[in-house]
Design a protein around this motif. Structure first.
Motif, PDB file in Angstrom:
ATOM      1  N   TRP A 160       0.850  -1.186   0.000  1.00  0.00           N
ATOM      2  CA  TRP A 160       0.000   0.000   0.000  1.00  0.00           C
ATOM      3  C   TRP A 160       0.888   1.240   0.000  1.00  0.00           C
ATOM      4  CZ3 TRP A 160      -4.808  -1.600  -0.789  1.00  0.00           C
ATOM      5  CH2 TRP A 160      -5.125  -2.895  -0.408  1.00  0.00           C
ATOM      6  N   GLU A 204       2.469   4.877   0.258  1.00  0.00           N
ATOM      7  CA  GLU A 204       2.099   6.031   1.085  1.00  0.00           C
ATOM      8  C   GLU A 204       1.521   7.182   0.266  1.00  0.00           C
ATOM      9  OE1 GLU A 204       5.216   7.310   3.687  1.00  0.00           O
ATOM     10  OE2 GLU A 204       5.477   5.301   4.526  1.00  0.00           O
ATOM     11  N   GLU A 205       1.918   7.298  -0.999  1.00  0.00           N
ATOM     12  CA  GLU A 205       1.375   8.379  -1.820  1.00  0.00           C
ATOM     13  C   GLU A 205      -0.063   8.109  -2.260  1.00  0.00           C
ATOM     14  OE1 GLU A 205       3.885   5.601  -4.243  1.00  0.00           O
ATOM     15  OE2 GLU A 205       4.341   6.890  -2.555  1.00  0.00           O
ATOM     16  N   ALA A 206      -0.540   6.870  -2.084  1.00  0.00           N
ATOM     17  CA  ALA A 206      -1.901   6.531  -2.494  1.00  0.00           C
ATOM     18  C   ALA A 206      -2.828   6.217  -1.326  1.00  0.00           C
ATOM     19  CB  ALA A 206      -1.870   5.342  -3.450  1.00  0.00           C
ATOM     20  N   PHE A 207      -2.262   5.860  -0.155  1.00  0.00           N
ATOM     21  CA  PHE A 207      -3.085   5.434   0.982  1.00  0.00           C
ATOM     22  C   PHE A 207      -2.512   5.943   2.296  1.00  0.00           C
ATOM     23  CE2 PHE A 207      -3.512   2.164  -2.272  1.00  0.00           C
ATOM     24  CZ  PHE A 207      -4.880   2.055  -2.382  1.00  0.00           C
ATOM     25  N   ALA A 213      -8.037   6.054   0.948  1.00  0.00           N
ATOM     26  CA  ALA A 213      -7.470   6.256  -0.385  1.00  0.00           C
ATOM     27  C   ALA A 213      -7.266   7.742  -0.659  1.00  0.00           C
ATOM     28  CB  ALA A 213      -8.398   5.661  -1.439  1.00  0.00           C
ATOM     29  N   LYS A 214      -6.129   8.062  -1.276  1.00  0.00           N
ATOM     30  CA  LYS A 214      -5.831   9.449  -1.641  1.00  0.00           C
ATOM     31  C   LYS A 214      -5.969   9.695  -3.142  1.00  0.00           C
ATOM     32  CE  LYS A 214      -1.914   9.611   1.458  1.00  0.00           C
ATOM     33  NZ  LYS A 214      -0.550  10.126   1.589  1.00  0.00           N
ATOM     34  N   VAL A 215      -5.909   8.628  -3.929  1.00  0.00           N
ATOM     35  CA  VAL A 215      -5.954   8.779  -5.384  1.00  0.00           C
ATOM     36  C   VAL A 215      -7.051   7.896  -5.975  1.00  0.00           C
ATOM     37  CG1 VAL A 215      -3.513   9.399  -5.611  1.00  0.00           C
ATOM     38  CG2 VAL A 215      -4.178   7.014  -5.723  1.00  0.00           C
ATOM     39  N   LYS A 216      -7.509   8.288  -7.140  1.00  0.00           N
ATOM     40  CA  LYS A 216      -8.558   7.570  -7.847  1.00  0.00           C
ATOM     41  C   LYS A 216      -7.916   6.640  -8.875  1.00  0.00           C
ATOM     42  CE  LYS A 216     -12.573   8.617 -10.710  1.00  0.00           C
ATOM     43  NZ  LYS A 216     -13.415   9.695 -11.246  1.00  0.00           N
ATOM     44  N   PHE A 225      -6.378  -0.354  -8.400  1.00  0.00           N
ATOM     45  CA  PHE A 225      -5.241  -0.738  -7.577  1.00  0.00           C
ATOM     46  C   PHE A 225      -5.328  -2.227  -7.295  1.00  0.00           C
ATOM     47  CE2 PHE A 225      -3.219  -1.682  -3.548  1.00  0.00           C
ATOM     48  CZ  PHE A 225      -1.952  -1.190  -3.788  1.00  0.00           C
TER      49      PHE A 225
END
Length: 167
Positions: free
Chosen positions: A74, A76-79, A107-110, A113
């Motif tokens: 996972w 860090e830039e995405a979660f 989640a930080k990005v769409k 995954f």
């Protein structure tokens, strides 16, 4: 005659293979099976959380020692980890035992995954090197994707339509 000889040789070879494999299977050793699952939870704020659970079973005939589980799939830039931790350790996993690890991510990005399998390392008293096992991988998750609203009562409207429509 040569045909009988080949059949007998094949029968002996297969029998030997079965005996050897059953002897290896019955040796005293842990057999680690791990299942990783994730579910998405959409929040009213438009954010989405991923609930992850990893179950580890010892299906072998001996205990596993110094068991560690790590799920570093996972980024860090995405979660963001909201609850729990993505790794844990246990002193011992007895025969037939089950341990679980659960954590929650935001989640930080769409986008799609697919998480890699989690890594389980454990010690077997009869071997010097740590043993390694992997969990099942995850199916791709559609993070923050647009989803059509769920029609919870479609069957009611279908029934009413078919019942009250003249035939």
């Amino acid at each position: 005659m040569a045909d009988r000889f080949l059949h007998a040789l094949l029968f002996i070879s297969v029998s030997l293979l079965l005996v050897i494999s059953s002897a290896a299977a019955s040796s005293d050793a842990p057999f680690i099976v791990a299942h990783k699952k994730a579910t998405l939870k959409r929040l009213k704020s438009g954010a989405e959380r991923v609930l992850v659970t990893i179950d580890i079973y010892n299906e072998g005939s001996a205990a596993a020692y110094d068991v560690t589980l790590s799920d570093d799939s996972w980024p860090e830039e995405a979660f963001d980890v909201i609850d729990g931790k993505t790794s844990n350790s246990w002193e011992r996993l007895d025969v037939g035992a089950l341990v679980s690890l659960s954590f929650e991510l935001e989640a930080k990005v769409k986008g799609k995954f697919q998480g890699a399998p989690a890594v389980i390392k454990y010690r077997v008293p009869s071997k010097a090197a740590l043993q390694e096992a992997f969990s099942t991988p995850l199916f791709p998750l559609d993070i923050l994707e647009d989803r059509p609203p769920e029609a919870k009562f479609d069957w009611v409207s279908d029934f009413a339509h078919s019942y009250y429509t003249p035939h």
